[in-house]
Enzyme design. Structure first.
Site, PDB file in Angstrom:
ATOM      1  N   GLY A  18       9.453  -1.528  -3.310  1.00 38.04           N
ATOM      2  CA  GLY A  18       9.080  -1.254  -1.930  1.00 38.04           C
ATOM      3  C   GLY A  18       7.563  -1.184  -1.521  1.00 38.04           C
ATOM      4  N   HIS A  60      15.817   4.136   1.306  1.00 39.62           N
ATOM      5  CA  HIS A  60      15.841   5.482   0.943  1.00 39.62           C
ATOM      6  C   HIS A  60      17.467   5.944   1.191  1.00 39.62           C
ATOM      7  CE1 HIS A  60      11.871   5.074   0.477  1.00 39.62           C
ATOM      8  NE2 HIS A  60      11.687   6.406   0.775  1.00 39.62           N
TER       9      HIS A  60
HETATM   10  N1  SAH Z   1       5.441   1.648  -0.266  1.00 41.60           N
HETATM   11  C1  SAH Z   1       5.222   1.227   0.997  1.00 41.60           C
HETATM   12  C2  SAH Z   1       6.700   1.556   1.987  1.00 41.60           C
HETATM   13  C3  SAH Z   1       7.951   0.880   1.493  1.00 41.60           C
HETATM   14  S1  SAH Z   1       9.179   0.978   2.851  1.00 41.60           S
HETATM   15  C4  SAH Z   1       3.976   1.816   1.607  1.00 41.60           C
HETATM   16  O1  SAH Z   1       3.166   2.436   0.983  1.00 41.60           O
HETATM   17  O2  SAH Z   1       3.817   1.702   2.706  1.00 41.60           O
HETATM   18  C5  SAH Z   1      10.466   0.235   1.947  1.00 41.60           C
HETATM   19  C6  SAH Z   1      10.336  -1.356   1.293  1.00 41.60           C
HETATM   20  O3  SAH Z   1      11.545  -1.317   0.353  1.00 41.60           O
HETATM   21  C7  SAH Z   1      10.689  -1.913   2.578  1.00 41.60           C
HETATM   22  O4  SAH Z   1       9.570  -2.931   2.778  1.00 41.60           O
HETATM   23  C8  SAH Z   1      11.986  -2.881   2.386  1.00 41.60           C
HETATM   24  O5  SAH Z   1      11.913  -4.082   2.540  1.00 41.60           O
HETATM   25  C9  SAH Z   1      11.919  -2.613   0.913  1.00 41.60           C
HETATM   26  N2  SAH Z   1      13.446  -2.514   0.421  1.00 41.60           N
HETATM   27  C10 SAH Z   1      14.669  -1.898   0.774  1.00 41.60           C
HETATM   28  N3  SAH Z   1      15.836  -2.277   0.103  1.00 41.60           N
HETATM   29  C11 SAH Z   1      15.323  -3.151  -0.716  1.00 41.60           C
HETATM   30  C12 SAH Z   1      15.955  -4.166  -1.874  1.00 41.60           C
HETATM   31  N4  SAH Z   1      17.324  -3.846  -2.082  1.00 41.60           N
HETATM   32  N5  SAH Z   1      15.292  -5.040  -2.503  1.00 41.60           N
HETATM   33  C13 SAH Z   1      13.819  -5.119  -2.350  1.00 41.60           C
HETATM   34  N6  SAH Z   1      13.368  -4.435  -1.305  1.00 41.60           N
HETATM   35  C14 SAH Z   1      13.934  -3.612  -0.520  1.00 41.60           C
HETATM   36 MG    MG Z   2       7.893   6.303   1.121  1.00 42.98          MG
END
Ligand code: SAH
Ligand code: MG
Length: 221
Positions: A52, A150
């Site tokens: 993520g 999430h």
């Molecule tokens: N850590 C980041 C926030 C992440 S938001 C920060 O500090 O701002 C969650 C991320 O998870 C998103 O970018 C989304 O594209 C990714 N995500 C969700 N499901 C996923 C999956 N199955 N495989 C890869 N990435 C995924």
């Molecule tokens: Mg988070």
């Protein structure tokens, strides 16, 4: 060196994303402890994984720790956003939509963040579905940060796919752990509870909704 860290923290703070400053620093400190412990424990490059990445905010905090400890950070994201980032949901940002296909695309933003931070030498972007990547992954992890989708299904798939790959002595960090349902969704809290009750992990640190666990017993032992 302090100058470099100040520079990276300032960049992380100004990068869009979902990581409060204080928790970002705690994330950096945890990854740094993991990298330092790994250096002392075994030869070779410590491996960090982030699930993520979004636009690279948490990636910069973790990349700073990788740079400081000789580790490499693999940052996994398909870059199309989670369910909660899609139009009509709470965490949508219309300027991340690619006009060519109408889908969210955070990859160009992420790349710019990592280039601006001059972290391309220690941060590797892995663009794809997290459970698919986990299913082929064999390198033991010294640090794993779970902050992908999430919802129930994606959060558990990440936990089941990645937590077993954390080396004994390595750290697992989970974001958005909210004991009180009024503060946020359940899945990250539920999988943190599962880890704590498994006997495989010891609670190592906590800051805001960030929880850090240390593996004390091998997976499934
Ligand atoms: N850590 C980041 C926030 C992440 S938001 C920060 O500090 O701002 C969650 C991320 O998870 C998103 O970018 C989304 O594209 C990714 N995500 C969700 N499901 C996923 C999956 N199955 N495989 C890869 N990435 C995924
Ligand atoms: Mg988070």
């Amino acid at each position: 060196m302090t100058g470099r860290l100040d520079e990276l923290f300032a960049l992380a703070r100004s990068t869009r994303g979902f990581m409060p400053d204080e928790e970002g620093v705690a994330l950096y400190e945890a990854a740094r402890r993991a990298g330092e412990a790994a250096e002392a424990r075994r030869p070779g490059t410590p491996v960090f994984v982030e699930i993520g990445a979004w636009c690279g905010k948490s990636t910069i905090y973790l990349g700073a720790a990788a740079e400081a400890t000789g580790a490499v950070l693999f940052s996994v994201d398909h870059h199309h956003g989670s369910e909660e980032n899609q139009p009509g949901w709470e965490h949508h940002d219309p300027d991340l939509v690619d006009p060519a296909d109408g889908r969210i695309d955070t990859l160009p933003h992420w790349r710019r963040s990592i280039a601006a931070a001059r972290l391309e030498g220690v941060v590797v972007g892995v663009v794809g579905d997290s459970p698919t990547v986990a299913s082929c992954w064999t390198a033991p992890l010294e640090f794993c940060f779970v902050d992908g989708g999430h919802g129930d299904e994606p959060a558990w798939a990440d936990y089941r796919g990645w937590a077993p790959l954390v080396a004994t002595g390595g750290l697992l960090a989970i974001h958005d752990v909210f004991p009180d349902p009024a503060d946020g969704g359940r899945p990250p809290y539920e999988l943190w509870r599962d880890a704590v009750s498994s006997g495989e992990w010891a609670e190592e640190a906590a800051c805001g909704s960030l929880r850090v666990l240390r593996r004390v017993r091998p997976s499934g032992a």
